[in-house]
Design an enzyme around this catalytic site. Structure first.
Site, PDB file in Angstrom:
ATOM      1  NE  ARG A   1      -4.182  -1.538   2.178  1.00  0.00           N
ATOM      2  CZ  ARG A   1      -4.968  -1.879   3.198  1.00  0.00           C
ATOM      3  NH1 ARG A   1      -4.700  -1.437   4.417  1.00  0.00           N
ATOM      4  NH2 ARG A   1      -6.014  -2.655   3.003  1.00  0.00           N
TER       5      ARG A   1
ATOM      6  CD  GLU B   1      -4.880  -7.364  -4.336  1.00  0.00           C
ATOM      7  OE1 GLU B   1      -5.587  -8.365  -4.088  1.00  0.00           O
ATOM      8  OE2 GLU B   1      -4.951  -6.316  -3.678  1.00  0.00           O
TER       9      GLU B   1
ATOM     10  CD  GLN C   1      -8.443 -19.373  -1.418  1.00  0.00           C
ATOM     11  OE1 GLN C   1      -8.771 -19.810  -0.322  1.00  0.00           O
ATOM     12  NE2 GLN C   1      -9.341 -19.055  -2.325  1.00  0.00           N
ATOM     13  CB  THR C   2      -2.241 -16.355   1.893  1.00  0.00           C
ATOM     14  OG1 THR C   2      -2.183 -17.468   0.997  1.00  0.00           O
ATOM     15  CG2 THR C   2      -1.140 -16.491   2.922  1.00  0.00           C
TER      16      THR C   2
ATOM     17  CG  LEU D   1       3.347 -17.525   0.518  1.00  0.00           C
ATOM     18  CD1 LEU D   1       3.662 -16.630  -0.665  1.00  0.00           C
ATOM     19  CD2 LEU D   1       2.269 -16.896   1.382  1.00  0.00           C
ATOM     20  N   GLY D   2       1.765 -21.957   0.027  1.00  0.00           N
ATOM     21  CA  GLY D   2       0.704 -22.820  -0.460  1.00  0.00           C
ATOM     22  C   GLY D   2       0.158 -22.381  -1.809  1.00  0.00           C
TER      23      GLY D   2
ATOM     24  CE1 TYR E   1     -10.076  -8.518  -4.722  1.00  0.00           C
ATOM     25  CE2 TYR E   1      -8.274 -10.020  -5.221  1.00  0.00           C
ATOM     26  CZ  TYR E   1      -8.813  -9.010  -4.448  1.00  0.00           C
ATOM     27  OH  TYR E   1      -8.083  -8.468  -3.424  1.00  0.00           O
TER      28      TYR E   1
ATOM     29  CG  ASP F   1     -12.071 -10.069  -1.631  1.00  0.00           C
ATOM     30  OD1 ASP F   1     -13.074  -9.422  -1.255  1.00  0.00           O
ATOM     31  OD2 ASP F   1     -10.984 -10.028  -1.027  1.00  0.00           O
TER      32      ASP F   1
ATOM     33  CB  CYS G   1     -18.863  -2.150  11.208  1.00  0.00           C
ATOM     34  SG  CYS G   1     -19.095  -2.195   9.411  1.00  0.00           S
TER      35      CYS G   1
END
Length: 615
Positions: free
Chosen positions: A274, A286, A291-292, A329-330, A369, A387, A452
């Site tokens: 960022r 990204e 998934q991580t 990381l998979g 995405y 996502d 929120c």
């Protein structure tokens, strides 16, 4: 809501409430013509001599007036003057799913008690009444209703309160027939009874909405929510009492950008990609974040950027180095697709990252995405990035009962967000929605609604049904596979086996593995078949690793042998590789599925809970 055959003219006079005299542009030689006035209120203020007006030609040749007056210009604003326009615009808006995405029925003009409400709506879970009030009175940017005393309007509000007590969800929707106003208030000066009735209705659970409209000579359509201010009454001296809190626009996407971006500016996490959102860095981050978890990705990202700082370096590196950087990381196909895409960029785009969603989606591993995230964050293009986090937040916000795994639902949400996202900060808007989903509107446990910024707009929070959304398809149970893992060592070396180039954990290195649970005696016999003599065999702890569609339940053994030498023996041994344990630190990538056993080589893998599984 569109008009046909619209012409412009200049107002001349108004003989009575229902007709006006207008000089029509291009027909001045015919003199002023008589036209029908569809809204009998406010004409004294708006219909001043010479005012610019717009007329719709009637398709009825037998009418005494050939035109209806539908709009008049007041300063820079165009004000719609058609009394039928608010209901027509609201019906289009409702049928477009803007307030109730999961509606099953929208029916105009429905009787309840002694009243006829403008709309009756049904969703899978609710029955709803809505009364619509058109607003055309404006003073210094403040819009007011009514412009004349209306006992009928008070009666409608009282009937709505009764419907609310009967269990219906009920709304009063004030449709402001112009754009760019400050806020809406009931017109206490003109009709204090109505102002009191609206304040009482809100206290009883009636939802009060106000929306302005985008008005052109040819059409009027619902545009954006407007702040509602309600007064509870007046004191004996005639001064207004305190205002009721601004009315909430539950579930309306148009209401979210302002509070969302304000929250993001104050609470966003500081993340390396960022702080320096160059296209390459955004892209790599990204892909890693799929998934991580963010905290798990940070060290991988920094290491990856140091070793492969740009597209050219990524395109040219060897696969073993790439997979070693990705180790733990998979979902290893992400890394392979990353390199494929880098080579595409080198060959097809001159080494420069494309900047549109259409071109980005031509790259390997880049879907809608990821393309939206790169286009909005790195190139400031107003493209949505939807996502699972975003789908969850919006499902709760709107009590959207659609199945979020449905590709059509995702595409619909992308279209809805594209309509409302701020063009000056599209990347921040996308990241703010993702941040809310990751840190506040979380998937497991209780969402932190008190933190929120959208909590006061959220329909699920209002009704205490957060846990019911989003609706997901039931997962199939994972297949259980039992394995015996062998850590085979002599004084200097250990054995690994490289998996096939396709399928689960493709191209990664693993310890020799036997299917099903095996006894120590079976392991000794297996090694003997492959030319190795076990000096000592030690049971290791059991381990479990979860993939997307399967689980490995593993039993381990540490085996000391008399010596390891490259050999061509029968069975699996011909695919074994003899390495120094240090090689696994710098060169040989071993997936985190084996993290329970790599410590016996003196290394420790950062474990990510899931791995890639491609059949």
């Amino acid at each position: 809501m569109k008009y046909k055959c619209v012409v412009a003219g200049r107002f001349v006079e108004r003989p009575n409430r229902f007709i006006a005299r207008v000089e029509i542009d291009g027909q001045e030689e015919a003199g002023a013509q008589t036209v029908h006035v569809k809204n009998t209120g406010r004409c004294r203020e708006l219909l001043q001599r010479g005012a610019e007006v717009y007329l719709e030609k009637s398709d009825n040749p037998n009418r005494s007036t050939a035109y209806d007056l539908v709009a008049v210009r007041k300063g820079r604003r165009l004000v719609n003057m058609d009394s039928q326009a608010p209901n027509r615009a609201v019906e289009e808006w409702l049928r477009g799913g803007m307030l109730f995405p999961d509606y099953t029925l929208v029916r105009p003009e429905t009787r309840y008690g002694n009243s006829r409400f403008d709309f009756y709506i049904e969703t899978a879970r609710e029955k709803i009444f809505m009364e619509v009030k058109g607003v055309t009175l404006e003073k210094d940017g403040v819009v007011l209703f009514p412009d004349a005393p209306s006992e009928r309007a008070v009666k409608h509000v009282e009937e709505l309160i009764a419907a609310r007590h009967e269990g219906y969800r009920v709304f009063v929707m004030f449709v402001i027939q112009m754009e760019g106003v400050k806020y809406f208030m009931p017109n206490r000066e003109m009709h204090p009874e109505f102002a009191d009735a609206v304040a009482r209705a809100q206290a009883e659970g009636v939802e009060i909405l106000a929306y302005d409209c985008r008005v052109t000579p040819e059409k009027m359509e619902i545009n954006a929510p407007v702040e509602v201010r309600l007064e509870t009454g007046t004191d004996p001296g005639g001064k207004s009492l305190a205002l009721i809190k601004e009315t909430l626009r539950f579930g309306d996407l148009r209401a979210i950008p302002k509070p969302l971006l304000k929250w993001y500016d104050e609470h966003r996490r500081v993340l390396p990609w960022r702080e320096e959102p160059a296209p390459y860095r955004v892209w790599v981050s990204e892909i890693m974040l799929q998934q991580t978890r963010v905290e798990a990705v940070k060290p991988y990202f920094e290491r990856f950027m140091k070793k492969l700082p740009d597209i050219r370096a990524l395109a040219q590196t060897d696969e073993e180095t790439l997979l070693k950087l990705w180790e733990g990381l998979g979902y290893y196909n992400r890394a392979r697709n990353l390199q494929k895409a880098a080579r595409q960029i080198q060959e097809d785009f001159g080494g420069v990252m494309p900047d549109t969603c259409e071109k980005l989606m031509e790259l390997a591993g880049v879907g809608s995405y990821t393309a939206g995230a790169i286009a909005s964050i790195a190139f400031n293009r107003p493209e949505p990035a939807v996502d699972g986090n975003v789908l969850r937040v919006l499902a709760r916000l709107r009590k959207d009962g659609r199945m979020i795994s449905n590709a059509g639902v995702k595409a619909a949400v992308e279209g809805e967000l594209r309509e409302i996202m701020p063009h000056d900060r599209p990347g921040d808007f996308n990241q703010a929605l993702m941040e809310i989903g990751a840190c506040v509107c979380i998937p497991g446990g209780a969402p932190q609604c008190a933190r929120c910024p959208l909590g006061e707009l959220c329909m699920a929070h209002r009704d205490g049904t957060e846990a019911e959304y989003p609706v997901k398809q039931a997962k199939k149970p994972r297949r259980i596979e039992r394995k015996t893992v062998l850590v085979i060592r002599d004084d200097n070396s250990t054995v690994v086996h490289r998996r096939a180039g396709r399928g689960l954990l493709a191209g990664m290195y693993e310890f020799p593995t036997m299917e099903e649970y095996r006894t120590a005696e079976e392991v000794v016999a297996y090694l003997a078949e492959n030319g190795l003599k076990a000096l000592r065999i030690q049971p290791l702890e059991d381990a479990r690793h979860v993939f997307t569609h399967r689980e490995w339940h593993m039993k381990g053994y540490l085996v000391r042998v008399d010596g390891l030498e490259p050999r061509k023996a029968a069975g699996e041994a011909k695919d074994w590789i003899y390495i120094e344990p240090e090689d696994t630190r710098d060169r040989i990538p071993i997936p985190s599925a084996f993290s329970a056993y790599t410590k016996y080589l003196g290394i420790n893998l950062n474990r990510i809970d899931q791995e890639e599984e491609k059949q």
